[in-house]
Design a protein around this motif. Sequence first.
Motif, PDB file in Angstrom:
ATOM      1  N   PHE A   1      -2.659 -15.317  -0.925  1.00  0.00           N
ATOM      2  CA  PHE A   1      -3.568 -16.351  -0.438  1.00  0.00           C
ATOM      3  C   PHE A   1      -4.279 -17.061  -1.577  1.00  0.00           C
ATOM      4  O   PHE A   1      -4.623 -18.226  -1.455  1.00  0.00           O
ATOM      5  N   THR A   2      -4.542 -16.337  -2.672  1.00  0.00           N
ATOM      6  CA  THR A   2      -5.168 -16.909  -3.866  1.00  0.00           C
ATOM      7  C   THR A   2      -4.532 -16.229  -5.078  1.00  0.00           C
ATOM      8  O   THR A   2      -3.830 -15.228  -4.921  1.00  0.00           O
ATOM      9  N   PRO A   3      -4.820 -16.702  -6.268  1.00  0.00           N
ATOM     10  CA  PRO A   3      -4.309 -16.001  -7.456  1.00  0.00           C
ATOM     11  C   PRO A   3      -4.855 -14.573  -7.576  1.00  0.00           C
ATOM     12  O   PRO A   3      -4.285 -13.755  -8.292  1.00  0.00           O
ATOM     13  N   CYS A   4      -5.923 -14.253  -6.854  1.00  0.00           N
ATOM     14  CA  CYS A   4      -6.527 -12.912  -6.901  1.00  0.00           C
ATOM     15  C   CYS A   4      -5.921 -11.948  -5.890  1.00  0.00           C
ATOM     16  O   CYS A   4      -6.216 -10.751  -5.930  1.00  0.00           O
ATOM     17  N   THR A   5      -5.102 -12.428  -4.979  1.00  0.00           N
ATOM     18  CA  THR A   5      -4.520 -11.585  -3.943  1.00  0.00           C
ATOM     19  C   THR A   5      -3.549 -10.580  -4.555  1.00  0.00           C
ATOM     20  O   THR A   5      -2.650 -10.964  -5.296  1.00  0.00           O
ATOM     21  N   GLU A   6      -3.744  -9.313  -4.228  1.00  0.00           N
ATOM     22  CA  GLU A   6      -2.837  -8.269  -4.704  1.00  0.00           C
ATOM     23  C   GLU A   6      -1.590  -8.273  -3.821  1.00  0.00           C
ATOM     24  O   GLU A   6      -1.694  -8.188  -2.607  1.00  0.00           O
ATOM     25  N   THR A   7      -0.419  -8.397  -4.416  1.00  0.00           N
ATOM     26  CA  THR A   7       0.829  -8.445  -3.644  1.00  0.00           C
ATOM     27  C   THR A   7       1.811  -7.340  -4.021  1.00  0.00           C
ATOM     28  O   THR A   7       2.836  -7.189  -3.373  1.00  0.00           O
ATOM     29  N   ASP A   8       1.496  -6.575  -5.044  1.00  0.00           N
ATOM     30  CA  ASP A   8       2.392  -5.506  -5.459  1.00  0.00           C
ATOM     31  C   ASP A   8       2.174  -4.296  -4.548  1.00  0.00           C
ATOM     32  O   ASP A   8       1.075  -3.733  -4.510  1.00  0.00           O
ATOM     33  N   PRO A   9       3.190  -3.872  -3.789  1.00  0.00           N
ATOM     34  CA  PRO A   9       3.019  -2.759  -2.858  1.00  0.00           C
ATOM     35  C   PRO A   9       2.522  -1.472  -3.508  1.00  0.00           C
ATOM     36  O   PRO A   9       1.659  -0.788  -2.949  1.00  0.00           O
TER      37      PRO A   9
ATOM     38  N   ARG B   1       4.689   1.694   5.721  1.00  0.00           N
ATOM     39  CA  ARG B   1       5.493   1.352   4.547  1.00  0.00           C
ATOM     40  C   ARG B   1       5.229  -0.098   4.158  1.00  0.00           C
ATOM     41  O   ARG B   1       5.399  -0.999   4.973  1.00  0.00           O
ATOM     42  N   LEU B   2       4.810  -0.316   2.923  1.00  0.00           N
ATOM     43  CA  LEU B   2       4.578  -1.666   2.412  1.00  0.00           C
ATOM     44  C   LEU B   2       5.845  -2.144   1.725  1.00  0.00           C
ATOM     45  O   LEU B   2       6.425  -1.439   0.906  1.00  0.00           O
ATOM     46  N   VAL B   3       6.267  -3.336   2.075  1.00  0.00           N
ATOM     47  CA  VAL B   3       7.489  -3.898   1.514  1.00  0.00           C
ATOM     48  C   VAL B   3       7.186  -5.290   0.986  1.00  0.00           C
ATOM     49  O   VAL B   3       6.534  -6.081   1.640  1.00  0.00           O
ATOM     50  N   ALA B   4       7.646  -5.586  -0.222  1.00  0.00           N
ATOM     51  CA  ALA B   4       7.484  -6.921  -0.796  1.00  0.00           C
ATOM     52  C   ALA B   4       8.441  -7.872  -0.087  1.00  0.00           C
ATOM     53  O   ALA B   4       9.443  -7.444   0.462  1.00  0.00           O
ATOM     54  N   PRO B   5       8.216  -9.143  -0.037  1.00  0.00           N
ATOM     55  CA  PRO B   5       7.059  -9.815  -0.630  1.00  0.00           C
ATOM     56  C   PRO B   5       5.879  -9.857   0.349  1.00  0.00           C
ATOM     57  O   PRO B   5       6.057 -10.002   1.548  1.00  0.00           O
ATOM     58  N   LEU B   6       4.694  -9.694  -0.189  1.00  0.00           N
ATOM     59  CA  LEU B   6       3.470  -9.821   0.581  1.00  0.00           C
ATOM     60  C   LEU B   6       2.879 -11.197   0.321  1.00  0.00           C
ATOM     61  O   LEU B   6       3.047 -11.760  -0.758  1.00  0.00           O
ATOM     62  N   ALA B   7       2.198 -11.748   1.312  1.00  0.00           N
ATOM     63  CA  ALA B   7       1.641 -13.100   1.197  1.00  0.00           C
ATOM     64  C   ALA B   7       0.530 -13.139   0.147  1.00  0.00           C
ATOM     65  O   ALA B   7      -0.309 -12.256   0.087  1.00  0.00           O
TER      66      ALA B   7
ATOM     67  N   ARG C   1       0.697  -1.105  -6.268  1.00  0.00           N
ATOM     68  CA  ARG C   1      -0.716  -1.291  -6.640  1.00  0.00           C
ATOM     69  C   ARG C   1      -1.591  -1.292  -5.382  1.00  0.00           C
ATOM     70  O   ARG C   1      -2.681  -0.717  -5.380  1.00  0.00           O
ATOM     71  N   LEU C   2      -1.130  -1.920  -4.327  1.00  0.00           N
ATOM     72  CA  LEU C   2      -1.898  -1.963  -3.087  1.00  0.00           C
ATOM     73  C   LEU C   2      -2.078  -0.562  -2.506  1.00  0.00           C
ATOM     74  O   LEU C   2      -3.151  -0.224  -2.004  1.00  0.00           O
ATOM     75  N   ARG C   3      -1.047   0.294  -2.595  1.00  0.00           N
ATOM     76  CA  ARG C   3      -1.179   1.682  -2.135  1.00  0.00           C
ATOM     77  C   ARG C   3      -2.278   2.405  -2.908  1.00  0.00           C
ATOM     78  O   ARG C   3      -3.077   3.157  -2.325  1.00  0.00           O
ATOM     79  N   MET C   4      -2.341   2.176  -4.220  1.00  0.00           N
ATOM     80  CA  MET C   4      -3.381   2.798  -5.044  1.00  0.00           C
ATOM     81  C   MET C   4      -4.766   2.303  -4.632  1.00  0.00           C
ATOM     82  O   MET C   4      -5.711   3.080  -4.540  1.00  0.00           O
ATOM     83  N   ILE C   5      -4.872   1.007  -4.382  1.00  0.00           N
ATOM     84  CA  ILE C   5      -6.149   0.434  -3.947  1.00  0.00           C
ATOM     85  C   ILE C   5      -6.569   1.041  -2.610  1.00  0.00           C
ATOM     86  O   ILE C   5      -7.731   1.422  -2.427  1.00  0.00           O
TER      87      ILE C   5
END
Length: 92
Positions: free
Chosen positions: A10-18, A2-8, A20-24
């Motif tokens: 590291f850069t402006p390119c880091t995906e942090t939306d749970p 289970r992914l829960v926000a907030p995710l760290a 969206r990350l599941r889709m990736i």
Amino acid sequence: MRLVAPLARFTPCTETDPARLRMILDGVRRERACLVDQELRLGLRSLGVPITDRAGAVRAALSASFGVAEPAEPLLLRGSLHAAAEAIGAHL
């Protein structure tokens, strides 16, 4: 998992939306490859593939990292990385 926000981030390119990350991650499982494009460090790209044992279970991963200024298209390396991962996996 289970992914829960907030995710760290590291850069402006880091995906942090749970969501969206599941889709990736679903795409990574289908493609059996993962391109990380400046998500860990600006200017750095990495391509990773799974290493599976003889039964097909993922046991490890193999990756190559390179700068964004490198002329090679990272997805062109996928075949070579898969071949190397398969050779390693044959010994597991």
